[in-house]
Design a protein around this motif. Structure first.
Motif, PDB file in Angstrom:
ATOM      1  N   ILE A 272      -7.675   6.128 -34.611  1.00 12.53           N
ATOM      2  CA  ILE A 272      -7.549   5.977 -33.156  1.00 12.53           C
ATOM      3  C   ILE A 272      -6.080   5.748 -32.837  1.00 12.53           C
ATOM      4  CG2 ILE A 272      -8.271   4.593 -31.161  1.00 12.53           C
ATOM      5  CD1 ILE A 272     -10.362   3.537 -33.601  1.00 12.53           C
ATOM      6  N   ASN A 273      -5.537   6.522 -31.926  1.00 14.79           N
ATOM      7  CA  ASN A 273      -4.172   6.282 -31.438  1.00 14.79           C
ATOM      8  C   ASN A 273      -4.265   5.689 -30.033  1.00 14.79           C
ATOM      9  OD1 ASN A 273      -3.440   7.480 -33.772  1.00 14.79           O
ATOM     10  ND2 ASN A 273      -2.165   9.093 -32.828  1.00 14.79           N
ATOM     11  N   VAL A 274      -3.474   4.646 -29.802  1.00 12.14           N
ATOM     12  CA  VAL A 274      -3.601   3.961 -28.518  1.00 12.14           C
ATOM     13  C   VAL A 274      -2.240   3.400 -28.089  1.00 12.14           C
ATOM     14  CG1 VAL A 274      -4.273   1.721 -29.515  1.00 12.14           C
ATOM     15  CG2 VAL A 274      -5.139   2.367 -27.281  1.00 12.14           C
ATOM     16  N   ASP A 275      -2.058   3.215 -26.792  1.00 10.99           N
ATOM     17  CA  ASP A 275      -0.823   2.630 -26.268  1.00 10.99           C
ATOM     18  C   ASP A 275      -0.810   1.137 -26.613  1.00 10.99           C
ATOM     19  OD1 ASP A 275       1.484   3.072 -24.055  1.00 10.99           O
ATOM     20  OD2 ASP A 275       0.554   1.092 -23.800  1.00 10.99           O
ATOM     21  N   ARG A 276       0.261   0.711 -27.288  1.00 10.05           N
ATOM     22  CA  ARG A 276       0.275  -0.670 -27.785  1.00 10.05           C
ATOM     23  C   ARG A 276       0.281  -1.710 -26.675  1.00 10.05           C
ATOM     24  NH1 ARG A 276       4.182  -4.588 -29.232  1.00 10.05           N
ATOM     25  NH2 ARG A 276       5.758  -3.200 -28.360  1.00 10.05           N
ATOM     26  N   ARG A 277       1.149  -1.510 -25.660  1.00 12.17           N
ATOM     27  CA  ARG A 277       1.265  -2.527 -24.606  1.00 12.17           C
ATOM     28  C   ARG A 277      -0.016  -2.663 -23.797  1.00 12.17           C
ATOM     29  NH1 ARG A 277       5.993  -4.887 -24.301  1.00 12.17           N
ATOM     30  NH2 ARG A 277       7.799  -3.684 -24.968  1.00 12.17           N
ATOM     31  N   GLN A 278      -0.667  -1.519 -23.566  1.00 11.71           N
ATOM     32  CA  GLN A 278      -1.905  -1.541 -22.789  1.00 11.71           C
ATOM     33  C   GLN A 278      -2.986  -2.325 -23.555  1.00 11.71           C
ATOM     34  OE1 GLN A 278      -2.866   2.470 -21.626  1.00 11.71           O
ATOM     35  NE2 GLN A 278      -4.596   1.746 -20.383  1.00 11.71           N
ATOM     36  N   PHE A 279      -3.049  -2.064 -24.849  1.00  6.30           N
ATOM     37  CA  PHE A 279      -3.996  -2.760 -25.730  1.00  6.30           C
ATOM     38  C   PHE A 279      -3.697  -4.267 -25.709  1.00  6.30           C
ATOM     39  CE2 PHE A 279      -5.943  -2.329 -30.321  1.00  6.30           C
ATOM     40  CZ  PHE A 279      -7.031  -3.078 -29.924  1.00  6.30           C
ATOM     41  N   GLN A 280      -2.413  -4.574 -25.822  1.00 11.47           N
ATOM     42  CA  GLN A 280      -1.977  -5.969 -25.870  1.00 11.47           C
ATOM     43  C   GLN A 280      -2.322  -6.710 -24.561  1.00 11.47           C
ATOM     44  OE1 GLN A 280       2.177  -6.065 -26.968  1.00 11.47           O
ATOM     45  NE2 GLN A 280       2.194  -8.310 -27.095  1.00 11.47           N
ATOM     46  N   SER A 281      -2.024  -6.091 -23.405  1.00 18.19           N
ATOM     47  CA  SER A 281      -2.308  -6.727 -22.114  1.00 18.19           C
ATOM     48  C   SER A 281      -3.802  -6.956 -21.940  1.00 18.19           C
ATOM     49  CB  SER A 281      -1.824  -5.862 -20.952  1.00 18.19           C
ATOM     50  OG  SER A 281      -0.491  -5.543 -21.113  1.00 18.19           O
ATOM     51  N   ALA A 282      -4.603  -5.958 -22.327  1.00 16.05           N
ATOM     52  CA  ALA A 282      -6.055  -6.094 -22.206  1.00 16.05           C
ATOM     53  C   ALA A 282      -6.545  -7.271 -23.059  1.00 16.05           C
ATOM     54  CB  ALA A 282      -6.742  -4.806 -22.632  1.00 16.05           C
ATOM     55  N   LEU A 283      -5.998  -7.392 -24.266  1.00  9.89           N
ATOM     56  CA  LEU A 283      -6.407  -8.500 -25.148  1.00  9.89           C
ATOM     57  C   LEU A 283      -5.987  -9.844 -24.561  1.00  9.89           C
ATOM     58  CD1 LEU A 283      -5.603  -7.020 -28.658  1.00  9.89           C
ATOM     59  CD2 LEU A 283      -7.867  -7.657 -27.802  1.00  9.89           C
ATOM     60  N   MET A 344      -3.876  -9.870 -31.435  1.00 12.42           N
ATOM     61  CA  MET A 344      -2.720 -10.050 -30.544  1.00 12.42           C
ATOM     62  C   MET A 344      -1.433 -10.254 -31.338  1.00 12.42           C
ATOM     63  SD  MET A 344      -3.878 -11.956 -27.075  1.00 12.42           S
ATOM     64  CE  MET A 344      -4.434 -13.476 -27.782  1.00 12.42           C
ATOM     65  N   ASP A 345      -1.505 -11.113 -32.375  1.00 14.29           N
ATOM     66  CA  ASP A 345      -0.326 -11.355 -33.227  1.00 14.29           C
ATOM     67  C   ASP A 345       0.190 -10.043 -33.806  1.00 14.29           C
ATOM     68  OD1 ASP A 345      -0.547 -14.036 -32.844  1.00 14.29           O
ATOM     69  OD2 ASP A 345      -1.254 -14.522 -34.868  1.00 14.29           O
ATOM     70  N   GLY A 346      -0.730  -9.231 -34.323  1.00 18.33           N
ATOM     71  CA  GLY A 346      -0.340  -7.989 -34.979  1.00 18.33           C
ATOM     72  C   GLY A 346       0.278  -7.001 -34.002  1.00 18.33           C
ATOM     73  N   LEU A 347      -0.355  -6.849 -32.830  1.00 18.66           N
ATOM     74  CA  LEU A 347       0.138  -5.880 -31.852  1.00 18.66           C
ATOM     75  C   LEU A 347       1.548  -6.242 -31.397  1.00 18.66           C
ATOM     76  CD1 LEU A 347      -2.991  -5.152 -29.652  1.00 18.66           C
ATOM     77  CD2 LEU A 347      -1.952  -3.726 -31.411  1.00 18.66           C
ATOM     78  N   LYS A 348       1.798  -7.551 -31.264  1.00 19.40           N
ATOM     79  CA  LYS A 348       3.107  -8.019 -30.838  1.00 19.40           C
ATOM     80  C   LYS A 348       4.182  -7.599 -31.857  1.00 19.40           C
ATOM     81  CE  LYS A 348       4.944 -12.408 -29.283  1.00 19.40           C
ATOM     82  NZ  LYS A 348       4.700 -13.854 -29.382  1.00 19.40           N
ATOM     83  N   ALA A 349       3.826  -7.682 -33.130  1.00 19.59           N
ATOM     84  CA  ALA A 349       4.807  -7.417 -34.192  1.00 19.59           C
ATOM     85  C   ALA A 349       5.004  -5.925 -34.450  1.00 19.59           C
ATOM     86  CB  ALA A 349       4.372  -8.112 -35.479  1.00 19.59           C
ATOM     87  N   LEU A 350       4.048  -5.099 -34.041  1.00 23.57           N
ATOM     88  CA  LEU A 350       4.115  -3.676 -34.405  1.00 23.57           C
ATOM     89  C   LEU A 350       5.265  -2.950 -33.703  1.00 23.57           C
ATOM     90  CD1 LEU A 350       0.326  -2.932 -34.674  1.00 23.57           C
ATOM     91  CD2 LEU A 350       1.992  -2.501 -36.474  1.00 23.57           C
ATOM     92  N   SER A 351       5.543  -3.317 -32.495  1.00 22.78           N
ATOM     93  CA  SER A 351       6.784  -2.968 -31.779  1.00 22.78           C
ATOM     94  C   SER A 351       7.025  -1.492 -31.418  1.00 22.78           C
ATOM     95  CB  SER A 351       8.008  -3.539 -32.505  1.00 22.78           C
ATOM     96  OG  SER A 351       8.377  -2.724 -33.580  1.00 22.78           O
ATOM     97  N   SER A 352       6.111  -0.572 -31.724  1.00 20.41           N
ATOM     98  CA  SER A 352       6.309   0.814 -31.255  1.00 20.41           C
ATOM     99  C   SER A 352       5.509   1.028 -29.962  1.00 20.41           C
ATOM    100  CB  SER A 352       5.850   1.806 -32.315  1.00 20.41           C
ATOM    101  OG  SER A 352       4.460   1.697 -32.504  1.00 20.41           O
ATOM    102  N   VAL A 353       5.789   2.147 -29.277  1.00 28.99           N
ATOM    103  CA  VAL A 353       5.085   2.441 -28.025  1.00 28.99           C
ATOM    104  C   VAL A 353       3.603   2.726 -28.304  1.00 28.99           C
ATOM    105  CG1 VAL A 353       4.920   4.032 -26.068  1.00 28.99           C
ATOM    106  CG2 VAL A 353       7.158   3.311 -26.923  1.00 28.99           C
ATOM    107  N   GLU A 354       3.370   3.567 -29.313  1.00 32.73           N
ATOM    108  CA  GLU A 354       1.984   3.898 -29.655  1.00 32.73           C
ATOM    109  C   GLU A 354       1.669   3.398 -31.047  1.00 32.73           C
ATOM    110  OE1 GLU A 354      -0.676   7.664 -28.713  1.00 32.73           O
ATOM    111  OE2 GLU A 354       1.446   8.179 -28.896  1.00 32.73           O
ATOM    112  N   ILE A 355       0.433   3.020 -31.263  1.00 34.29           N
ATOM    113  CA  ILE A 355       0.043   2.599 -32.609  1.00 34.29           C
ATOM    114  C   ILE A 355      -1.186   3.388 -33.056  1.00 34.29           C
ATOM    115  CG2 ILE A 355       0.969   0.259 -32.456  1.00 34.29           C
ATOM    116  CD1 ILE A 355      -2.063  -0.593 -32.036  1.00 34.29           C
ATOM    117  N   CYS A 356      -1.387   3.364 -34.364  1.00 33.64           N
ATOM    118  CA  CYS A 356      -2.501   4.083 -34.960  1.00 33.64           C
ATOM    119  C   CYS A 356      -3.410   3.061 -35.649  1.00 33.64           C
ATOM    120  CB  CYS A 356      -1.920   5.059 -35.976  1.00 33.64           C
ATOM    121  SG  CYS A 356      -3.166   5.917 -36.900  1.00 33.64           S
ATOM    122  N   ILE A 357      -4.700   3.174 -35.383  1.00 32.82           N
ATOM    123  CA  ILE A 357      -5.675   2.269 -36.012  1.00 32.82           C
ATOM    124  C   ILE A 357      -6.531   3.099 -36.970  1.00 32.82           C
ATOM    125  CG2 ILE A 357      -7.501   0.576 -35.572  1.00 32.82           C
ATOM    126  CD1 ILE A 357      -6.535   0.512 -32.625  1.00 32.82           C
TER     127      ILE A 357
END
Lengths: 387, 387
Positions: A272-283, A344-357
């Motif tokens: 799954i590819n997703v926008d990191r900031r959007q995922f982070q804000s939702a969490l 949340m901790d992980g998403l904060k550290a990943l630091s790219s625009v998009e992430i892959c799960i």
């Protein structure tokens, strides 16, 4: 002892070494900083040491009379930080009868003067030194990046011993940083541009360093240029980092570090590819309802609509549901649940625009990686859902 | 009930009323905010009330179905503050069997939806109203200035009753604010530009208002224009402030306020003019050594050299001495000592570049006034020196 220095030099260096001064010292002298004024080098060195972590710095000063004193770290720091920019004179008062055993030090600025008691510098313990160990040069940029994205994943429970540190592995081309508390794992690989210099240490040199020491190192690295390098000296029990005039000493963490590479699955059925900031804000929003005893967020991956759904349920407070668009490659991915804090901790550290799960079954580790930039792997163990 | 409003309106107003929601409510419903959606006026009103302080606000919304609900203040505030700018829909879910007695409210934004439990709005206590009391119009600017420079001097000890408030006296031309905790006194006089409107209340109308209520009023005043005015309604036991759509209710503090004017000496043998910031910075440094049990700073006034000397002495830590130039008019002024905290508090509030210090004997009240701007009097009782 007598010296003249600038308020800003004294203030900056006091702040640094004070990080190693315990707030409740087991022995009174440890609540002090050791100050060494050297007439030959025209330098002042400051030292703080809590018997585990030691920080030493030095800076230029006009030393008209050398000497060694100790001064109460908090009181001195409070006064110096409140003084305006300008010259500060520190001088030892000639011993008089009524002072008894105490040496008195005067601090003089344009506006006022302060008298502080110096405790016997002989009582101040020496910093550990590393004489016969390995010496390795580490580039500042690689070190900063590696620490920033791993330290958070180390355990904060003292009883977890080796897991309270970050494991650093040095190869000829790369430096690998890893931290885990048993529930999640962060691994970062940064290029080792000073590769040739590690030859001395042989291939795949490894060491586990307390997270607390590394947080102080991180703070000091922000004062350095990215192109600088840091010397790391290691022997059987101690570690010393040298950054120009600054030095951090710490014990090593003993014991075998978990073979964390084995925990990371090599093949995945779902991506799954997703926008990191959007995922982070939702969490962040959804965690409001998850922050009591039930700290679990469920992730439903909807391939047909290319959507990721997050949901929480709290007995007392209510429930929440968030959705976001995602690129989902497999047709029937499983539902998984996580401790929302670890996500949340992980998403904060990943630091790219998009992430892959990447994931397999809901009982197997889930892997998060940035789609660009840092070479990082974040692993989170899903939570078993009871219903 | 169903309404659509903007995230920013809901967020701002929730923050305001939540200040009156107790963190540990004595009754569960008080941990909630009351929300009234009015279809006729197309407005939503929010209310928080801890049985002593009440805050009510209202803001425009698209109300398609009116209604009254309560919602958990902290949970709702946490979610709303984390939502991005945009529309929020709040709606009551049709009652279903499995929900039991609870009404469920859904909050929907672009990204997600949340379900929260509403407690019975019937249980939410009414805010006190003032029907037959006095009504006075107060200009926002005078009120802001008066509060900013007096609230800090009120007592924070609940047992000190009337001293935990600010005493406000309304004349036809001026409003006087006074606060004291028994050790120091701050008095500010501001012009009452809406003088005519106070006629209704007669001459020299007086009231003592809890400092806690006034801190909330101060916060709300920052959202108003200086040219606005605030309506104050007072009866025998209650106070209501009306600021446009916002309302604060509070009990009055009962009991006679001390005749503080009598404490201020009319004649002084000594006058010292000094730079306020320089005095304040010196006190901040010197207070580092005074902050244990011995909280006393000595002031020596040197007429010959036109200097003010400050000194502290701490058994454990050491001693400090600061000096600054001053204009001293008398030839032999006494030495005085103060609690350093009271001096610092007062200097912070005086707010002019230069201040004037008036004093007589070292056992009599010392008066601090700004040399320009605000009409303020700060009185500090000197500390008796034992040696």
């Amino acid at each position: 002892m007598k010296l003249v220095c600038s308020q800003s030099d004294l203030n900056t260096n006091l702040s640094l070494v004070s990080r190693a001064v315990p707030s409740r010292p087991t022995h009174p002298v440890l609540g002090n900083v050791l100050l060494i004024a050297d007439e030959d080098t025209q330098k002042v060195s400051l030292r703080g040491f809590d018997l585990s972590l030691g920080i030493q710095t030095s800076f230029p000063a006009e030393v008209s009379e050398g000497g060694i004193i100790t001064l109460p770290a908090k009181t001195l720091g409070d006064i110096v930080s409140k003084l305006p920019e300008g010259e500060i004179t520190l001088a030892q008062v000639e011993e008089t009868e009524d002072e008894g055993e105490n040496t008195i030090i005067t601090l003089t600025s344009t506006f006022g003067s302060y008298k502080l008691r110096s405790m016997d510098p002989e009582e101040f313990p020496d910093l550990p030194i590393v004489e016969d160990g390995e010496s390795i040069s580490l580039p500042v940029q690689a070190l900063s990046e590696g620490l920033r994205s791993t330290i958070f994943a180390a355990s904060t429970e003292e009883t977890k011993q080796v897991l309270t540190g970050v494991h650093v592995t040095l190869g000829n081309d790369a430096i690998e940083f890893a931290a885990t508390d048993g529930h999640r794992l962060a691994v970062v690989e940064t290029p080792n541009e000073s590769g040739s210099e590690t030859a001395q240490a042989g291939d795949n040199f490894e060491v586990t360093i307390p997270a607390r020491t590394l947080r102080e190192l991180e703070r000091m690295l922000t004062l350095r240029e990215n192109t600088d390098s840091v010397m790391l000296h290691v022997d059987e029990s101690q570690i010393v980092f040298e950054l120009g005039n600054q030095r951090i000493t710490s014990r090593k963490l003993e014991g075998a570090y978990p073979a964390y590479r084995q925990l990371i699955p090599q093949q995945f059925g779902n991506q799954i590819n997703v926008d990191r900031r959007q995922f982070q804000s939702a969490l962040e929003r959804i965690s409001v309802l998850a922050d009591s005893k039930n700290n679990v967020v469920r992730c439903v991956i909807d391939h047909d609509n290319q959507q990721l759904f997050l949901s929480v349920e709290s007995q007392d407070l209510g429930s929440g549901r968030e959705s976001m668009s995602a690129q989902i490659t497999s047709s029937n991915p499983p539902e998984v649940a996580f401790n929302v804090k670890y996500l949340m901790d992980g998403l904060k550290a990943l630091s790219s625009v998009e992430i892959c799960i990447h994931l397999n079954a809901p009982t197997q580790p889930v892997i998060f990686t940035p789609l660009s930039g840092l070479k990082m792997t974040y692993l989170a163990m899903p939570v078993q859902l009871r219903d």
